[in-house]
Write a protein that holds these residues in place. Structure first.
Motif, PDB file in Angstrom:
ATOM      1  N   ARG A 189       0.838  -1.210   0.000  1.00 39.92           N
ATOM      2  CA  ARG A 189       0.000   0.000   0.000  1.00 39.92           C
ATOM      3  C   ARG A 189       0.868   1.254   0.000  1.00 39.92           C
ATOM      4  O   ARG A 189       0.529   2.263  -0.605  1.00 39.92           O
ATOM      5  N   LEU A 190       2.009   1.187   0.701  1.00 41.30           N
ATOM      6  CA  LEU A 190       2.928   2.323   0.733  1.00 41.30           C
ATOM      7  C   LEU A 190       3.695   2.476  -0.574  1.00 41.30           C
ATOM      8  O   LEU A 190       4.101   3.582  -0.940  1.00 41.30           O
ATOM      9  N   PHE A 191       3.918   1.350  -1.268  1.00 34.55           N
ATOM     10  CA  PHE A 191       4.660   1.350  -2.530  1.00 34.55           C
ATOM     11  C   PHE A 191       3.825   0.637  -3.597  1.00 34.55           C
ATOM     12  O   PHE A 191       4.175  -0.449  -4.047  1.00 34.55           O
ATOM     13  N   PRO A 192       2.715   1.253  -4.004  1.00 33.78           N
ATOM     14  CA  PRO A 192       1.816   0.573  -4.954  1.00 33.78           C
ATOM     15  C   PRO A 192       2.385   0.538  -6.362  1.00 33.78           C
ATOM     16  O   PRO A 192       3.296   1.291  -6.706  1.00 33.78           O
ATOM     17  N   ASP A 193       1.822  -0.352  -7.168  1.00 32.62           N
ATOM     18  CA  ASP A 193       2.183  -0.400  -8.578  1.00 32.62           C
ATOM     19  C   ASP A 193       1.711   0.880  -9.261  1.00 32.62           C
ATOM     20  O   ASP A 193       0.645   1.412  -8.945  1.00 32.62           O
ATOM     21  N   ALA A 194       2.483   1.346 -10.201  1.00 34.64           N
ATOM     22  CA  ALA A 194       2.130   2.572 -10.918  1.00 34.64           C
ATOM     23  C   ALA A 194       1.034   2.332 -11.947  1.00 34.64           C
ATOM     24  O   ALA A 194       0.359   3.261 -12.361  1.00 34.64           O
ATOM     25  N   TYR A 195       0.836   1.091 -12.365  1.00 34.42           N
ATOM     26  CA  TYR A 195      -0.151   0.778 -13.396  1.00 34.42           C
ATOM     27  C   TYR A 195      -1.059  -0.334 -12.909  1.00 34.42           C
ATOM     28  O   TYR A 195      -0.626  -1.236 -12.209  1.00 34.42           O
ATOM     29  N   GLY A 196      -2.310  -0.247 -13.272  1.00 36.97           N
ATOM     30  CA  GLY A 196      -3.238  -1.337 -12.952  1.00 36.97           C
ATOM     31  C   GLY A 196      -4.191  -1.004 -11.832  1.00 36.97           C
ATOM     32  O   GLY A 196      -5.351  -1.350 -11.879  1.00 36.97           O
ATOM     33  N   GLY A 197      -3.727  -0.322 -10.790  1.00 35.64           N
ATOM     34  CA  GLY A 197      -4.611   0.045  -9.687  1.00 35.64           C
ATOM     35  C   GLY A 197      -4.934  -1.133  -8.789  1.00 35.64           C
ATOM     36  O   GLY A 197      -4.746  -2.292  -9.151  1.00 35.64           O
ATOM     37  N   PRO A 198      -5.459  -0.839  -7.576  1.00 33.42           N
ATOM     38  CA  PRO A 198      -5.784  -1.909  -6.618  1.00 33.42           C
ATOM     39  C   PRO A 198      -6.867  -2.827  -7.170  1.00 33.42           C
ATOM     40  O   PRO A 198      -7.872  -2.384  -7.695  1.00 33.42           O
ATOM     41  N   GLY A 199      -6.635  -4.112  -7.049  1.00 35.71           N
ATOM     42  CA  GLY A 199      -7.630  -5.095  -7.454  1.00 35.71           C
ATOM     43  C   GLY A 199      -7.694  -5.361  -8.951  1.00 35.71           C
ATOM     44  O   GLY A 199      -8.370  -6.281  -9.389  1.00 35.71           O
ATOM     45  N   ALA A 200      -7.013  -4.564  -9.739  1.00 33.63           N
ATOM     46  CA  ALA A 200      -7.049  -4.756 -11.193  1.00 33.63           C
ATOM     47  C   ALA A 200      -6.083  -5.863 -11.588  1.00 33.63           C
ATOM     48  O   ALA A 200      -5.083  -6.090 -10.925  1.00 33.63           O
ATOM     49  N   GLU A 201      -6.414  -6.551 -12.653  1.00 37.47           N
ATOM     50  CA  GLU A 201      -5.534  -7.583 -13.197  1.00 37.47           C
ATOM     51  C   GLU A 201      -4.809  -6.997 -14.409  1.00 37.47           C
ATOM     52  O   GLU A 201      -5.334  -7.021 -15.528  1.00 37.47           O
ATOM     53  N   PRO A 202      -3.605  -6.445 -14.208  1.00 33.81           N
ATOM     54  CA  PRO A 202      -2.913  -5.826 -15.338  1.00 33.81           C
ATOM     55  C   PRO A 202      -2.448  -6.874 -16.347  1.00 33.81           C
ATOM     56  O   PRO A 202      -2.161  -8.007 -15.987  1.00 33.81           O
ATOM     57  N   ASP A 203      -2.404  -6.459 -17.591  1.00 34.05           N
ATOM     58  CA  ASP A 203      -1.895  -7.362 -18.620  1.00 34.05           C
ATOM     59  C   ASP A 203      -0.369  -7.376 -18.555  1.00 34.05           C
ATOM     60  O   ASP A 203       0.244  -6.668 -17.757  1.00 34.05           O
ATOM     61  N   GLU A 204       0.228  -8.184 -19.412  1.00 34.38           N
ATOM     62  CA  GLU A 204       1.692  -8.355 -19.387  1.00 34.38           C
ATOM     63  C   GLU A 204       2.416  -7.038 -19.625  1.00 34.38           C
ATOM     64  O   GLU A 204       3.436  -6.746 -18.992  1.00 34.38           O
ATOM     65  N   ARG A 205       1.883  -6.227 -20.517  1.00 34.70           N
ATOM     66  CA  ARG A 205       2.514  -4.938 -20.821  1.00 34.70           C
ATOM     67  C   ARG A 205       2.476  -3.998 -19.610  1.00 34.70           C
ATOM     68  O   ARG A 205       3.452  -3.326 -19.302  1.00 34.70           O
ATOM     69  N   ARG A 240       2.217  -4.913 -16.484  1.00 32.63           N
ATOM     70  CA  ARG A 240       3.120  -5.469 -15.453  1.00 32.63           C
ATOM     71  C   ARG A 240       4.567  -5.086 -15.730  1.00 32.63           C
ATOM     72  O   ARG A 240       5.315  -4.717 -14.831  1.00 32.63           O
ATOM     73  N   ALA A 241       4.969  -5.169 -16.997  1.00 33.92           N
ATOM     74  CA  ALA A 241       6.343  -4.807 -17.364  1.00 33.92           C
ATOM     75  C   ALA A 241       6.590  -3.318 -17.135  1.00 33.92           C
ATOM     76  O   ALA A 241       7.648  -2.926 -16.629  1.00 33.92           O
ATOM     77  N   ALA A 242       5.620  -2.479 -17.466  1.00 34.05           N
ATOM     78  CA  ALA A 242       5.759  -1.037 -17.256  1.00 34.05           C
ATOM     79  C   ALA A 242       5.830  -0.713 -15.762  1.00 34.05           C
ATOM     80  O   ALA A 242       6.632   0.120 -15.331  1.00 34.05           O
ATOM     81  N   ALA A 243       4.998  -1.401 -14.952  1.00 30.66           N
ATOM     82  CA  ALA A 243       5.007  -1.184 -13.503  1.00 30.66           C
ATOM     83  C   ALA A 243       6.346  -1.608 -12.901  1.00 30.66           C
ATOM     84  O   ALA A 243       6.893  -0.929 -12.025  1.00 30.66           O
ATOM     85  N   ALA A 244       6.882  -2.734 -13.369  1.00 32.55           N
ATOM     86  CA  ALA A 244       8.177  -3.214 -12.866  1.00 32.55           C
ATOM     87  C   ALA A 244       9.287  -2.227 -13.203  1.00 32.55           C
ATOM     88  O   ALA A 244      10.149  -1.928 -12.372  1.00 32.55           O
ATOM     89  N   GLU A 245       9.264  -1.699 -14.416  1.00 35.08           N
ATOM     90  CA  GLU A 245      10.282  -0.740 -14.841  1.00 35.08           C
ATOM     91  C   GLU A 245      10.177   0.552 -14.036  1.00 35.08           C
ATOM     92  O   GLU A 245      11.172   1.118 -13.601  1.00 35.08           O
TER      93      GLU A 245
END
Length: 201
Positions: free
Chosen positions: A73-89, A91-96
């Motif tokens: 919660r303190l360091f959330p993913d930048a893409y996809g939002g809470p509860g969303a199932e992000p696609d592979e793209r 996920r890769a953007a969030a990791a980067e």
């Protein structure tokens, strides 16, 4: 000014709050726990063993979200939002994005927390054990960050997803083991709100 922030007459743009001994102790303890949750700095050292700011700037951060829900919660993913199932793209953007930003974000959150602990440790309690805390504008910004992080972490532990969940905290029975954490969460919210209102005056 008991318990809530107000403008500090002696510090232009600053804020002040009267805290009793118990409030000081609770606030310090929660902030130290937050610092332990965030973890120590991982700044790379130079040849002399000292932290190297340039190396820290260029160091890669993690690419996966933290396993602990409060840290996530303190360091959330930048893409996809809470509860969303992000696609592979996504996920890769969030990791980067995490790789290049999380170390700086952790360092800022640590600095905010340390600013709270230092300010509390510098207080000179009066005869009743309480003291008036006065913050300069920059300290107020750090306090806002730390108070927000404390509430986010406690909110996860209390399973608060929205304002309606927060409202149910008032109805907890006195013997509910979550009651002390809930009271701290509500108090921190009042502190944070009063500090925002003070800084907007």
């Amino acid at each position: 000014m008991p318990g809530l922030f107000e403008p500090a007459p002696a510090v232009p743009g600053g804020a002040a709050v009267a805290l009793d001994e118990i409030e000081i102790s609770i606030l310090r303890s929660l902030t130290v726990q937050l610092l332990e949750l965030i973890g120590p700095g991982g700044e790379p050292a130079g040849d002399d063993g000292e932290a190297d700011p340039l190396a820290a700037l260029l160091a890669d951060g993690p690419t996966e979200p933290p396993a602990d829900p409060a840290l996530a919660r303190l360091f959330p993913d930048a893409y996809g939002g809470p509860g969303a199932e992000p696609d592979e793209r996504a996920r890769a953007a969030a990791a980067e994005f995490r790789r290049y930003t999380e170390n700086d974000l952790r360092a800022r959150k640590r600095e905010d927390g340390l600013a709270v602990v230092r300010a509390l440790d510098a207080l000179t309690p009066g005869g009743d054990g309480g003291a008036v805390l006065t913050l300069a504008p920059e300290q107020s910004r750090q306090w806002l960050g730390a108070l927000n992080d404390l509430r986010l972490a406690l909110g996860v532990r209390l399973e608060i997803a929205d304002d309606k969940d927060g409202d149910r905290l008032y109805a907890l029975a006195d013997d509910d083991p979550r009651k002390p954490m809930a009271m701290a969460y509500l108090w921190l919210g009042a502190l944070q709100e009063s500090l925002v209102e003070t800084l907007m005056r």
